[in-house]
Design a protein around this motif. Structure first.
Motif, short mmCIF file in Angstrom:
data_model
loop_
_atom_site.label_atom_id
_atom_site.label_comp_id
_atom_site.label_asym_id
_atom_site.label_seq_id
_atom_site.Cartn_x
_atom_site.Cartn_y
_atom_site.Cartn_z
N SER A 1 0.86 -1.18 0.00
CA SER A 1 0.00 0.00 0.00
C SER A 1 0.90 1.24 0.00
CB SER A 1 -0.87 0.01 1.25
OG SER A 1 -0.07 0.27 2.38
N GLY B 1 1.14 3.64 2.12
CA GLY B 1 1.75 3.88 3.42
C GLY B 1 2.90 2.93 3.67
N GLU B 2 2.71 1.67 3.28
CA GLU B 2 3.79 0.69 3.48
C GLU B 2 5.00 1.06 2.65
OE1 GLU B 2 1.09 -3.31 4.38
OE2 GLU B 2 1.51 -2.74 2.32
N ARG C 1 6.94 3.75 4.28
CA ARG C 1 7.67 3.26 5.44
C ARG C 1 8.95 2.56 5.00
NH1 ARG C 1 2.43 0.84 7.69
NH2 ARG C 1 3.69 -0.89 8.41
N LEU D 1 -0.32 10.43 0.59
CA LEU D 1 -1.09 9.48 1.40
C LEU D 1 -2.38 10.11 1.92
CD1 LEU D 1 1.84 8.04 3.53
CD2 LEU D 1 1.00 7.27 1.32
N ARG E 1 -3.44 6.85 6.42
CA ARG E 1 -2.06 6.39 6.22
C ARG E 1 -1.08 7.37 6.87
NH1 ARG E 1 -4.98 3.26 4.37
NH2 ARG E 1 -4.86 2.63 6.51
N LYS E 2 -1.41 8.66 6.75
CA LYS E 2 -0.57 9.69 7.35
C LYS E 2 -0.51 9.51 8.86
CE LYS E 2 -0.62 14.38 5.96
NZ LYS E 2 -1.29 15.43 5.20
N GLU F 1 -0.78 6.94 10.45
CA GLU F 1 -0.03 5.74 10.84
C GLU F 1 1.48 6.02 10.80
OE1 GLU F 1 -1.24 2.74 7.99
OE2 GLU F 1 0.77 2.59 7.18
#
Lengths: 237, 368
Positions: free
Chosen positions: B133, B135-136, B139, B162, B166-167, B169
């Motif tokens: 995703s 977000g992933e 990261r 994002l 997601r932000k 997170e």
């Protein structure tokens, strides 16, 4: 029981595959280099190089074959040089057929590789540089792996073009059974003689069969390769 | 210290930057799109060559046009996190993470495991970026930059692509990162909520120039900069400390520059420093504290500055005490109300805030 192919046919078939294999093999590295130069390089004479590379696409194949003959015949400049330096002669040999095929296929191979190079996000290469990679590492770990689909497409195209090469081959290395008589040349010979129709039809069927096999194999390879380099990455996130 | 002094002509736009940033904490480069924030970052990374100038990290000179120094990108040892992640699509997450690790093996475990755990990507190691995703992916991109052991982390709007969830997170991970590692971060953003959440130093970039540089609190309380700091949601940022909790009513008591403030319970230890963002439209002004209104927070204040806002509104800056650098609230009220109250500089008033006006999500992690 009679073998599936007559001796003449199998000789022509293997010769064709051998010529196509070597024509692609000798082309691929120079094609990568030229594609890189055209896709990324900025140098004077770039459009001239581009034009020369594409010449075999627009010239009649017979002209290309004739030029090769002039250059590589026993009295041609390159022919003399090869003879004196390596004591070899490629005129009227299967190596000459491979060279003729390579010259004809070269623009197609370059084009395919160049397109896939141009499709690579330059941001990925910058990212690799910020991570400490030098030019060679960027090339080997990012640029070339990402251009594999183009490399594969170029190889297949070049191979297919070589299988069908006729004009330049027959002009340069003639039509010698067992040496330079590839499938298209054999088919041409059979079609010229009365009563050769049956043999011509058989050669036609063989040509159609290898065309299908090559297409199927390339499709399979391309699919696996796309999965491997994760091309669906391009989709929306 | 990070010294960035560059000039660069980019077509009709020109960059003229003179900036010295502290060598620790997060410095946010904030400004509108096209203000030149990313160009500054790219110049530091070596991806954009300034016409003239000097870029240095302490003693280490990365670029100096007068001495002919231009360190190649790959030798700069700066971890760059791009807005679009730029993960290598043909490699696994693990290979991506390890791509920039120094060859001397200094990033072998446990450093690798630390980073993977911090960013919560351990279950993704054998996947490919195409399966992740957004977000992933970011990261992993942050992890990849960290694992190269950079001297500075450069983040170019890493959360811009994002959505809110997601932000939310990733923001806590960045706060944690900032607390755990003594590595300076240059953070480009055009989102004030990210800046309030993360930044120690705020640099306002406007039209290729530095408009101002100071703490987030100081810059957001200046009305003359509000066209830069308040483009989306005008408001001021205050620093406070948790001083108590009221379990009966579910409230937490904060001290902001000596003034007491109640917010919905935060579940934080007494003494925890927090950062608050109070939007200008959530602040009302009264001459005397109303006895019969629902406002929970009524703070005595002084009118410190009055400035025109759009059409019918005025922006009023309210100092919470007489101290020279007292925290300031920013209120946006109508011109008519201001006239009715007879607001003028130095007038003692009361600032009225609703509890809900203090947004929990803008609470920053532990700040020094």
């Amino acid at each position: 029981m009679e073998p599936l192919l007559s001796e003449t046919e199998s000789t022509a078939l293997w010769l064709t595959l051998k010529v196509a294999f070597w024509s692609v093999t000798i082309s691929i590295l120079p094609a990568i280099a030229v594609a890189m130069a055209l896709a990324r390089g900025r140098f004077p004479g770039k459009s001239v190089l581009d034009g020369i590379i594409h010449l075999p696409l627009v010239l009649p194949p017979v002209v290309v074959g004739y030029l090769l003959l002039e250059l590589f015949s026993r009295n041609g400049p390159l022919g003399l040089w090869l003879k004196s330096t390596f004591d070899v002669s490629i005129a009227f040999s299967w190596q000459g057929a491979a060279l003729a095929s390579a010259v004809m296929a070269f623009p197609l191979i370059v084009r395919a590789i160049r397109l896939s190079l141009e499709a690579i996000d330059p941001g990925l290469e910058s990212a690799a540089r910020t991570l400490g990679a030098g030019r060679l590492r960027v090339l080997l770990t990012v640029t070339l792996p990402l251009s594999l689909p183009g490399l594969l497409a170029g190889t297949i195209l070049g191979f297919a073009r070589s299988l069908g090469e006729f004009g330049a081959t027959i002009t340069f290395v003639s039509n010698i059974p067992g040496e330079t008589q590839t499938l298209p040349l054999a088919l041409f010979s059979k079609a010229q003689i009365p009563g050769g129709e049956a043999a011509a039809v058989r050669l036609t069927l063989i040509s159609v069969a290898i065309a299908f096999i090559a297409l199927g194999a390339s499709e399979l390879l391309a699919r696996r390769m796309r999965a491997r380099i994760g091309l669906k990455e391009r989709g929306p996130s | 210290m990070i010294e960035i002094r560059i000039e660069k002509a980019l077509g009709a736009f020109s960059l003229d930057i003179d900036l010295t940033l502290p060598a620790d904490g997060i410095s946010a480069l904030f400004g509108a799109s096209g203000a030149g924030k990313s160009s500054i970052l790219n110049a530091v990374a070596g991806l954009l060559r300034p016409d003239t100038g000097r870029i240095a990290l302490g003693e280490r000179v990365l670029f100096d046009s007068s001495r002919g120094i231009d360190t190649p990108v790959r030798n700069r040892r700066l971890g760059v996190v791009f807005q679009d992640g730029r993960l290598f699509p043909h490699m696994t997450v693990r290979s991506n993470l390890l791509y920039g690790t120094p060859a001397d093996g200094t990033a072998a475990p446990p450093a690798f495991d630390d980073v993977v755990d911090l960013l919560g990507v351990s279950h993704l190691l054998d996947r490919r970026p195409g399966d992740l995703s957004g977000g992933e992916r970011q990261r992993v991109a942050i992890g990849r930059a960290l694992l190269m052991k950079p001297d500075v982390l450069l983040m170019d709007e890493p959360l811009a692509a994002l959505d809110g969830a997601r932000k939310a997170e990733i923001l806590p991970m960045l706060s944690e990162l900032r607390a755990l590692r003594r590595i300076p971060i240059l953070y480009v953003s055009h989102q004030m909520d990210e800046v309030v959440r993360l930044a120690d130093t705020l640099v306002l970039v406007d039209g290729g120039r530095i408009a101002a540089m100071d703490s987030v609190e100081a810059l957001t309380s200046r009305l003359d900069l509000r066209h830069l700091t308040g483009r989306h949601e005008a408001g001021s940022v205050l620093r406070g400390t948790v001083t108590g909790s009221d379990t009966e009513w579910g409230l937490t008591e904060l001290s902001v520059g000596g003034a007491k403030l109640f917010v919905s319970t935060l579940g934080l230890e007494r003494g925890t420093p927090v950062r608050l963002r109070i939007r200008a439209r959530d602040v009302a002004i009264a001459l005397t504290p109303p006895e019969d209104a629902s406002f929970l927070n009524m703070l005595p204040a002084t009118v410190a500055e009055i400035a025109e806002a759009d059409g019918a509104s005025l922006d009023i800056s309210l100092a919470l005490s007489d101290a020279p650098h007292a925290p300031r609230l920013w209120a946006r009220i109508t011109r008519r109300s201001a006239d009715r109250l007879g607001l003028r500089l130095g007038l003692p008033v009361h600032a009225l805030l609703k509890t809900v006006g203090i947004d929990r999500h803008t609470l920053a992690g532990p700040h020094k």
